[in-house]
Scaffold this motif. Structure first.
Motif, mmCIF file in Angstrom:
data_model
loop_
_atom_site.group_PDB
_atom_site.id
_atom_site.type_symbol
_atom_site.label_atom_id
_atom_site.label_comp_id
_atom_site.label_asym_id
_atom_site.label_seq_id
_atom_site.Cartn_x
_atom_site.Cartn_y
_atom_site.Cartn_z
ATOM 1 N N GLN A 70 30.862 -31.991 34.294
ATOM 2 C CA GLN A 70 30.760 -31.216 35.542
ATOM 3 C C GLN A 70 31.586 -30.066 35.403
ATOM 4 N N GLY A 71 30.956 -28.788 35.702
ATOM 5 C CA GLY A 71 31.736 -27.560 35.888
ATOM 6 C C GLY A 71 31.981 -27.179 34.346
ATOM 7 N N GLY A 72 31.359 -27.742 33.376
ATOM 8 C CA GLY A 72 31.597 -27.168 31.881
ATOM 9 C C GLY A 72 31.056 -25.912 31.908
ATOM 10 N N ARG A 73 31.433 -25.017 30.920
ATOM 11 C CA ARG A 73 30.936 -23.588 30.643
ATOM 12 C C ARG A 73 30.530 -23.676 29.379
ATOM 13 N N ASP A 74 29.682 -22.638 29.114
ATOM 14 C CA ASP A 74 29.158 -22.210 28.035
ATOM 15 C C ASP A 74 30.346 -21.526 27.152
ATOM 16 N N THR A 75 30.424 -21.793 25.769
ATOM 17 C CA THR A 75 31.443 -21.077 24.930
ATOM 18 C C THR A 75 31.349 -19.608 24.943
ATOM 19 N N PRO A 76 32.465 -18.981 24.480
ATOM 20 C CA PRO A 76 32.658 -17.673 24.589
ATOM 21 C C PRO A 76 31.484 -16.984 23.704
ATOM 22 N N GLU A 77 31.329 -17.692 22.620
ATOM 23 C CA GLU A 77 30.038 -17.012 21.732
ATOM 24 C C GLU A 77 28.773 -17.337 21.966
ATOM 25 N N GLU A 78 28.584 -18.142 22.918
ATOM 26 C CA GLU A 78 27.222 -18.457 23.521
ATOM 27 C C GLU A 78 27.052 -17.450 24.648
ATOM 28 N N ARG A 79 28.061 -17.133 25.488
ATOM 29 C CA ARG A 79 27.871 -16.242 26.553
ATOM 30 C C ARG A 79 27.618 -14.846 26.131
ATOM 31 N N LYS A 80 28.487 -14.424 24.984
ATOM 32 C CA LYS A 80 28.373 -13.015 24.239
ATOM 33 C C LYS A 80 26.828 -12.904 23.761
ATOM 34 N N ASN A 81 26.174 -14.067 23.157
ATOM 35 C CA ASN A 81 25.015 -13.986 22.822
ATOM 36 C C ASN A 81 24.093 -13.790 23.962
ATOM 37 N N GLU A 82 24.348 -14.519 25.118
ATOM 38 C CA GLU A 82 23.239 -14.433 26.368
ATOM 39 C C GLU A 82 23.425 -13.038 26.787
ATOM 40 N N GLU A 83 24.478 -12.339 26.817
ATOM 41 C CA GLU A 83 24.675 -11.214 27.395
ATOM 42 C C GLU A 83 23.898 -9.983 26.413
#
Length: 308
Positions: free
Chosen positions: A130-143
């Motif tokens: 609960q409250g987990g976040r995507d990894t920095p790599e995932e967020r970079k690819n999402e952006e």
């Protein structure tokens, strides 16, 4: 070319107008030439006046693809299987700049790059975090993907994580979109390192229509008998002929049978299938043949694909 905003406004306006009509008039209501398919869900038309956030999200999803799907009555919809990792961006850009996608549009066909949400290797999603976040790599690819979608408008994002084990879910997404969000009579899946040859597709379609109008079509570049390798067998040992996953095309009714009539069997492929999406497709077609007595015409033609 229409911008995303303009196309979205056009769809929303026509969507609201559709609520004021009913019966046959509602079914005949047209959106714009740039939009994918008229809204025909009567339950949506009969809702109260205010457009909800969910409806806007649904319409925005269509608007993003409007530039890639210029003809809502296109004969063929082509789902180009790609991935969100940065190395696959160069493949998409190569198809965009090489003239491959232009040839698809010029033929009156429609297309979209299809992929799931970015997922980093080793990211464990099995726990209750609960409250987990995507990894920095995932967020970079999402952006990066958001920017690419705004720039090109030709990407269909599926509500799944993009990983090898879920390739079959991506294939299901291609056929589901083709059946439910386009009017294409033929639906094709192809890898992003291949280019479709529209003239060959038209030749295959014409030959099929002239030869046997009662049969469904399944065409691909290379046909396996399904018994060449042990990995083709599922847990229960079921085998079936199938076309190589680098590209194949199904007639609309065959795709609809797999996605609608046999929905549960298709979704629960782990019972009889593997991570090989193309081999699983062969098992779906075999099941449809046996359960519904669907007659399927197999056409192998290596000319339908080329290097981009």
């Amino acid at each position: 070319m229409l911008t995303l905003t303009n196309c979205l406004f056009a769809i929303v306006a026509s969507f609201q107008a559709a609520r004021s009509v009913s019966g046959a008039g509602a079914q005949d209501h047209c959106v714009t030439d740039a939009c994918i398919k008229p809204v025909r869900d009567h339950s949506l038309m009969q809702r109260e006046a205010k457009t909800t956030r969910a409806e806007l999200t649904f319409l925005a999803r269509r608007a993003r693809l409007a530039t890639a799907l210029p003809d809502q009555k296109g004969q063929v919809f082509i789902g180009i299987k790609s991935a969100p990792k940065s190395e696959y961006r160069s493949r998409r850009d190569h198809l965009r700049s090489s003239g491959c996608l232009k040839s698809i549009k010029d033929a009156g066909f429609s297309y979209a790059f299809v992929m799931g949400v970015p997922m980093s290797s080793g990211h464990d999603l099995t726990g209750h975090d609960q409250g987990g976040r995507d990894t920095p790599e995932e967020r970079k690819n999402e952006e990066a993907l958001l920017k690419e979608i705004e720039e090109h408008g030709d990407i269909l994002m599926l509500s799944m994580r993009d990983q090898y084990a879920d390739l079959t879910d991506k294939l299901i997404g291609v056929f589901d979109f083709g059946v439910h969000h386009t009017n294409a009579q033929y639906i094709m899946e192809v890898d992003d390192d291949k280019c479709v040859v529209p003239s060959v597709l038209k030749e295959i379609i014409d030959n099929h229509r002239n030869s046997n109008k009662k049969s469904e079509l399944w065409a691909g570049a290379y046909l396996f008998n399904g018994k060449e390798y042990e990995s083709m067998k599922g847990p229960t040992g079921i085998t079936a002929p199938y076309f190589s996953g680098n590209g194949c095309m199904l007639s609309r009714n065959l795709a609809r049978t797999l996605i609608e009539d046999d929905h549960d069997h298709t979704m629960l492929f782990g019972i009889y299938g593997t991570t090989m999406d193309d081999a699983n497709l062969g098992k779906w077609v075999k099941f449809a043949q046996e359960k519904h007595h669907v007659h399927v015409r197999f056409v192998q033609d290596s000319r339908m694909l080329r290097e981009p």
